[in-house]
Each structure stands twice: as structure tokens, then as C-alpha cells.
Scaffold this active site. Structure first.
Site, PDB file in Angstrom:
ATOM      1  N   CYS A 268     -29.204-100.995  18.745  1.00 16.57           N
ATOM      2  CA  CYS A 268     -28.691-100.463  20.010  1.00 16.57           C
ATOM      3  C   CYS A 268     -27.927 -99.163  19.730  1.00 16.57           C
ATOM      4  CB  CYS A 268     -27.772-101.495  20.673  1.00 16.57           C
ATOM      5  SG  CYS A 268     -26.208-101.750  19.789  1.00 16.57           S
TER       6      CYS A 268
ATOM      7  N   GLU B  30     -26.236-105.714  12.509  1.00 16.26           N
ATOM      8  CA  GLU B  30     -26.188-104.457  11.758  1.00 16.26           C
ATOM      9  C   GLU B  30     -24.765-104.107  11.333  1.00 16.26           C
ATOM     10  OE1 GLU B  30     -29.212-103.662  15.169  1.00 16.26           O
ATOM     11  OE2 GLU B  30     -27.498-104.957  14.798  1.00 16.26           O
TER      12      GLU B  30
ATOM     13  N   HIS C  39     -22.468-107.444  15.979  1.00 18.51           N
ATOM     14  CA  HIS C  39     -23.929-107.328  15.856  1.00 18.51           C
ATOM     15  C   HIS C  39     -24.313-107.445  14.381  1.00 18.51           C
ATOM     16  CE1 HIS C  39     -24.860-105.089  19.868  1.00 18.51           C
ATOM     17  NE2 HIS C  39     -23.911-105.997  20.030  1.00 18.51           N
TER      18      HIS C  39
ATOM     19  N   CYS D 298     -24.900 -99.686  17.335  1.00 21.19           N
ATOM     20  CA  CYS D 298     -25.322 -99.882  15.952  1.00 21.19           C
ATOM     21  C   CYS D 298     -25.915 -98.604  15.360  1.00 21.19           C
ATOM     22  CB  CYS D 298     -26.303-101.045  15.859  1.00 21.19           C
ATOM     23  SG  CYS D 298     -25.516-102.629  16.223  1.00 21.19           S
TER      24      CYS D 298
END
Length: 151
Positions: A85, A57, A55, A88
Site C-alpha cells: 500500500c 512489510e 502491516h 508500506c
């Protein structure tokens, strides 16, 4: 929200567009040091790397920690185009990020105020300031256009 946050969001949106061009879900992220200078960036890489943790992040946090020479990013800000999410949000708290600025809300999986509020949960030992909806229309449009093209 600061001028540095807006500048960083512009950079994160460009990273998200690059992710879309690479057939990744268009999410981009940057990390600002305490002075507001961009020190790291990331975009979604799950498809290219076959890594479920790819991801934006997580990519940005890894890069920031490597650059700083420490996992502890106290005083730093994460600017991301989509609400983080749960995974993260956990990484954000583990890195001690002070502030999270995001664009689009994620009503299905967001962990910064929509579905869950992990980043501000008082039961946890660290919390982050959260500012949502920054350049929301642009971030939402990138996501909407990406998914419409795949239907």
C-alpha cells in the site's frame, strides 16, 4: 526473478497463512540480504497490536533494520504476498530497499503499479525494482478465502 525470490515467497505465504490463523488479513513478508538469505520476516499484526502500521512489510523492515543495525537496507529485497500500500511503499523507499517482489495485485490500494506506482516514481529520490505476480494464484487464494469466511 531468482530462485531465492521463489523460496522467499513460499516462506511469505506460510507467514500469511499464520496471519489468517490469528484472524489477521493474510499478508506475509520477508527481507533478503544482498546474497539472497532471509534476514527478517513479518506478517500482519494490526488486530493483535491495535497498531494501524502493523502491516507485514513494516514488521519485516523493522526486523531487518534491527538485525542489520541500520535503517539503510540498500541491496536488500522485500518479498511480500500482497502489493504494498502507499504507507508500506513509503517505508520501503525510506529504507532504501533495492527490489520488491510481490504476489497478489491490490487493485484497490496497491502502490507498486496498480492504483499508484510510488515505488518507481521518478520524482522521488529513491526507486525500487518491482516484480509483481509471483505466486499470484496462491497469494490471491489466501486473501479470497479469508474474506469469504468473514462474509
Amino acid at each position: 526473478m531468482t530462485a531465492a525470490d521463489l523460496t522467499a515467497m513460499g516462506h511469505a505465504l506460510a507467514l500469511a497463512a499464520a496471519a489468517a490463523d490469528a484472524a489477521e488479513i493474510p499478508v506475509g513478508a520477508v527481507v533478503l540480504d544482498p546474497s539472497g538469505r532471509i534476514v527478517a520476516e513479518g506478517r500482519n499484526t494490526r488486530e493483535a497490536t491495535h497498531d494501524p502500521t502493523g502491516h507485514a512489510e513494516v514488521e519485516a523492515l523493522r526486523s531487518a533494520a534491527a538485525s542489520a543495525g541500520t535503517w539503510n537496507l540498500e541491496g536488500h529485497t522485500l518479498v511480500v504476498t500482497l502489493e504494498p500500500c502507499v504507507m508500506c511503499a513509503g517505508a520501503i523507499l525510506q529504507s532504501r530497499i533495492a527490489r520488491v517482489v510481490f504476489g497478489a495485485w491490490d487493485e484497490k490500494a496497491g502502490a507498486a503499479g496498480s492504483m499508484y506506482d510510488v515505488l518507481r516514481d521518478r520524482r522521488l529520490p529513491h526507486r525500487a525494482e518491482v516484480i509483481g505476480g509471483v505466486e499470484e494464484a496462491a497469494a490471491t487464494a489466501l486473501l479470497r478465502d479469508f474474506f469469504e469466511q468473514r462474509r
